[in-house]
Design a protein around this motif. Structure first.
Motif, PDB file in Angstrom:
ATOM      1  N   ARG A 191      98.265  49.476  27.663  1.00 32.65           N
ATOM      2  CA  ARG A 191      96.857  49.877  27.838  1.00 32.65           C
ATOM      3  C   ARG A 191      96.002  49.379  26.665  1.00 32.65           C
ATOM      4  O   ARG A 191      94.893  48.895  26.861  1.00 32.65           O
ATOM      5  N   VAL A 192      96.547  49.500  25.444  1.00 34.86           N
ATOM      6  CA  VAL A 192      95.815  49.026  24.263  1.00 34.86           C
ATOM      7  C   VAL A 192      95.632  47.499  24.374  1.00 34.86           C
ATOM      8  O   VAL A 192      94.535  46.977  24.159  1.00 34.86           O
ATOM      9  N   TYR A 193      96.711  46.812  24.729  1.00 30.17           N
ATOM     10  CA  TYR A 193      96.690  45.357  24.914  1.00 30.17           C
ATOM     11  C   TYR A 193      95.617  44.970  25.950  1.00 30.17           C
ATOM     12  O   TYR A 193      94.812  44.065  25.726  1.00 30.17           O
ATOM     13  N   GLN A 194      95.606  45.670  27.080  1.00 31.78           N
ATOM     14  CA  GLN A 194      94.671  45.366  28.156  1.00 31.78           C
ATOM     15  C   GLN A 194      93.225  45.600  27.714  1.00 31.78           C
ATOM     16  O   GLN A 194      92.332  44.812  28.042  1.00 31.78           O
ATOM     17  N   ALA A 195      93.018  46.682  26.949  1.00 33.03           N
ATOM     18  CA  ALA A 195      91.662  46.989  26.464  1.00 33.03           C
ATOM     19  C   ALA A 195      91.161  45.859  25.566  1.00 33.03           C
ATOM     20  O   ALA A 195      89.990  45.467  25.642  1.00 33.03           O
ATOM     21  N   VAL A 196      92.046  45.326  24.728  1.00 32.14           N
ATOM     22  CA  VAL A 196      91.673  44.202  23.854  1.00 32.14           C
ATOM     23  C   VAL A 196      91.365  42.965  24.712  1.00 32.14           C
ATOM     24  O   VAL A 196      90.348  42.297  24.506  1.00 32.14           O
ATOM     25  N   CYS A 197      92.230  42.694  25.676  1.00 32.03           N
ATOM     26  CA  CYS A 197      92.031  41.522  26.542  1.00 32.03           C
ATOM     27  C   CYS A 197      90.717  41.615  27.313  1.00 32.03           C
ATOM     28  O   CYS A 197      90.051  40.601  27.542  1.00 32.03           O
ATOM     29  N   ASP A 198      90.347  42.821  27.723  1.00 36.38           N
ATOM     30  CA  ASP A 198      89.169  43.002  28.584  1.00 36.38           C
ATOM     31  C   ASP A 198      87.858  43.129  27.820  1.00 36.38           C
ATOM     32  O   ASP A 198      86.806  43.181  28.442  1.00 36.38           O
ATOM     33  N   ASP A 199      87.918  43.229  26.489  1.00 35.50           N
ATOM     34  CA  ASP A 199      86.685  43.458  25.726  1.00 35.50           C
ATOM     35  C   ASP A 199      85.886  42.163  25.600  1.00 35.50           C
ATOM     36  O   ASP A 199      86.286  41.233  24.897  1.00 35.50           O
TER      37      ASP A 199
END
Ligand SMILES: [Fe+2]
Ligand SMILES: [Fe+2]
Length: 134
Positions: free
Chosen positions: A37-45
């Protein structure tokens, strides 16, 4: 129970060296789900530049790697419910693991300090928001 996408997990950690991937596989499913989830949040920012995104992605994947070798006691888990405190033992363990795997000194320092309050490192400060909200 948090949902966990095993395919996405393998795709995410594929950017890391084999031995680090192997170490991360020792995380519990709920811990992997958090990392993802943390990884995805970074990717999506959309606000991140490519250099910051690159560093934050590595940090997202590796920040809790120390949890593969530390397990909080039941007492700590109960205390955590009432007081918002982090188990920083995994930060020290994570830094040690990354040092053994000859990772970049800045990354190691960020893993060591990822639960510090108000870190001077702006990227680490930004990272804590993704970590706390996911
Ligand atoms: Fe952590
Ligand atoms: Fe975390």
């Amino acid at each position: 129970m948090p949902t966990f996408d095993g395919h996405r997990w393998h795709e995410a950690i594929s950017v890391l060296d084999g031995p680090l991937q192997k170490q991360l596989e020792l995380l519990k499913k709920s811990e992997k789900a958090h990392v993802l989830r943390v990884y995805q949040a970074v990717c999506d920012d959309p606000a991140l530049d490519s250099c910051s995104r690159h560093d934050l992605i590595l940090l997202a994947l590796l920040h809790d790697i120390g949890k593969t070798i530390t397990r909080p006691s039941l007492l700590f888990k109960i205390t955590k419910v009432f007081f918002n405190c982090a188990n920083t033992e995994h930060c020290v363990a994570g830094a040690r693991i990354l040092r053994r795997h000859r990772q970049n000194a800045t990354l190691i320092k960020r893993v060591l300090r990822h639960h510090d309050s108000n870190p001077a490192d702006l990227l680490l400060c930004a990272f804590q928001k993704y970590d706390d909200h996911n």
